[in-house]
Motif scaffolding. Structure first.
Motif, PDB file in Angstrom:
ATOM      1  N   TRP A  42      12.175  -4.054  14.180  1.00 54.54           N
ATOM      2  CA  TRP A  42      10.770  -3.864  13.806  1.00 54.54           C
ATOM      3  C   TRP A  42      10.660  -2.971  12.583  1.00 54.54           C
ATOM      4  N   ASP A  43      11.624  -2.081  12.382  1.00 57.60           N
ATOM      5  CA  ASP A  43      11.655  -1.274  11.176  1.00 57.60           C
ATOM      6  C   ASP A  43      11.965  -2.148   9.958  1.00 57.60           C
ATOM      7  N   ILE A  44      12.858  -3.120  10.128  1.00 52.55           N
ATOM      8  CA  ILE A  44      13.165  -4.074   9.050  1.00 52.55           C
ATOM      9  C   ILE A  44      11.894  -4.833   8.665  1.00 52.55           C
ATOM     10  N   VAL A  45      11.160  -5.324   9.651  1.00 48.01           N
ATOM     11  CA  VAL A  45       9.927  -6.066   9.385  1.00 48.01           C
ATOM     12  C   VAL A  45       8.909  -5.162   8.688  1.00 48.01           C
ATOM     13  N   ARG A  46       8.756  -3.961   9.166  1.00 49.40           N
ATOM     14  CA  ARG A  46       7.816  -3.021   8.548  1.00 49.40           C
ATOM     15  C   ARG A  46       8.182  -2.767   7.096  1.00 49.40           C
ATOM     16  N   ARG A  47       9.462  -2.554   6.822  1.00 54.23           N
ATOM     17  CA  ARG A  47       9.921  -2.299   5.462  1.00 54.23           C
ATOM     18  C   ARG A  47       9.653  -3.490   4.547  1.00 54.23           C
ATOM     19  N   ARG A  48       9.927  -4.695   5.041  1.00 50.50           N
ATOM     20  CA  ARG A  48       9.686  -5.897   4.227  1.00 50.50           C
ATOM     21  C   ARG A  48       8.202  -6.108   3.961  1.00 50.50           C
ATOM     22  N   MET A  49       7.368  -5.842   4.942  1.00 50.89           N
ATOM     23  CA  MET A  49       5.925  -5.986   4.746  1.00 50.89           C
ATOM     24  C   MET A  49       5.414  -4.957   3.732  1.00 50.89           C
ATOM     25  N   MET A  50       5.954  -3.752   3.762  1.00 50.76           N
ATOM     26  CA  MET A  50       5.540  -2.729   2.810  1.00 50.76           C
ATOM     27  C   MET A  50       6.002  -3.069   1.389  1.00 50.76           C
ATOM     28  N   MET A  51       7.185  -3.667   1.254  1.00 47.18           N
ATOM     29  CA  MET A  51       7.708  -4.001  -0.074  1.00 47.18           C
ATOM     30  C   MET A  51       6.886  -5.091  -0.750  1.00 47.18           C
ATOM     31  N   GLN A  52       6.215  -5.918   0.002  1.00 40.46           N
ATOM     32  CA  GLN A  52       5.420  -6.984  -0.606  1.00 40.46           C
ATOM     33  C   GLN A  52       4.003  -6.534  -0.957  1.00 40.46           C
ATOM     34  N   SER A  53       3.641  -5.323  -0.639  1.00 44.58           N
ATOM     35  CA  SER A  53       2.249  -4.891  -0.801  1.00 44.58           C
ATOM     36  C   SER A  53       1.763  -4.911  -2.247  1.00 44.58           C
ATOM     37  N   ASP A  54       2.632  -4.671  -3.218  1.00 43.40           N
ATOM     38  CA  ASP A  54       2.189  -4.643  -4.604  1.00 43.40           C
ATOM     39  C   ASP A  54       2.443  -5.960  -5.345  1.00 43.40           C
ATOM     40  N   ARG A  55       2.824  -7.002  -4.642  1.00 47.66           N
ATOM     41  CA  ARG A  55       3.068  -8.306  -5.260  1.00 47.66           C
ATOM     42  C   ARG A  55       1.777  -9.108  -5.338  1.00 47.66           C
ATOM     43  N   LYS A  56       1.718  -9.960  -6.340  1.00 48.10           N
ATOM     44  CA  LYS A  56       0.568 -10.868  -6.467  1.00 48.10           C
ATOM     45  C   LYS A  56       0.660 -11.983  -5.425  1.00 48.10           C
ATOM     46  N   LYS A  57       1.842 -12.598  -5.332  1.00 44.38           N
ATOM     47  CA  LYS A  57       2.062 -13.678  -4.367  1.00 44.38           C
ATOM     48  C   LYS A  57       2.781 -13.099  -3.145  1.00 44.38           C
ATOM     49  N   LEU A  58       2.138 -13.169  -1.996  1.00 43.59           N
ATOM     50  CA  LEU A  58       2.714 -12.588  -0.787  1.00 43.59           C
ATOM     51  C   LEU A  58       3.808 -13.485  -0.221  1.00 43.59           C
ATOM     52  N   LEU A  59       4.882 -12.845   0.257  1.00 39.64           N
ATOM     53  CA  LEU A  59       5.977 -13.579   0.880  1.00 39.64           C
ATOM     54  C   LEU A  59       5.689 -13.888   2.343  1.00 39.64           C
ATOM     55  N   TYR A  60       4.989 -12.977   3.014  1.00 34.87           N
ATOM     56  CA  TYR A  60       4.741 -13.100   4.442  1.00 34.87           C
ATOM     57  C   TYR A  60       3.242 -12.995   4.706  1.00 34.87           C
TER      58      TYR A  60
END
Length: 101
Positions: A42-60
């Motif tokens: 769940w920490d991995i998922v949290r980290r990946r969700m946080m890393m996409q926050s400043d992207r224009k096109k969301l990965l998840y």
């Protein structure tokens, strides 16, 4: 998730028993490791969700979508993978080298 798992496993293991000094210490060590392993994906998922926050096109799209995409693209062991920089950070922190002295 970590704290909930930690305290629930500890309470279940102790269950009001009167033990000597070393038994609770061993139980605490075991519970710490197990709750860390349980909460790490769940920490991995949290980290990946946080890393996409400043992207224009969301990965998840959401948390479940992130979990499904990780497992589908990289298989289940990716949920427990620690990157090399994090391994180095853990080593330095717990073995007294680097900035954590």
């Amino acid at each position: 998730i970590y704290r909930a798992a930690y305290f629930r496993m500890y309470d279940t293991a102790m269950d009001g028993k009167k033990l000597n000094f070393f038994a609770p210490w061993g139980i605490i060590q075991d519970v710490t490791v197990r709750s860390g392993i349980l909460s790490y994906p769940w920490d991995i998922v949290r980290r990946r969700m946080m890393m996409q926050s400043d992207r224009k096109k969301l990965l998840y799209k959401n948390t479940l979508g992130c979990v499904i995409k990780i497992i589908k693209n990289k298989d289940m062991p990716a949920m427990f993978k620690i990157s090399p920089p994090r391994r180095t950070s853990y080593y330095r922190r717990y073995h007294g080298e680097g900035k954590y002295d």
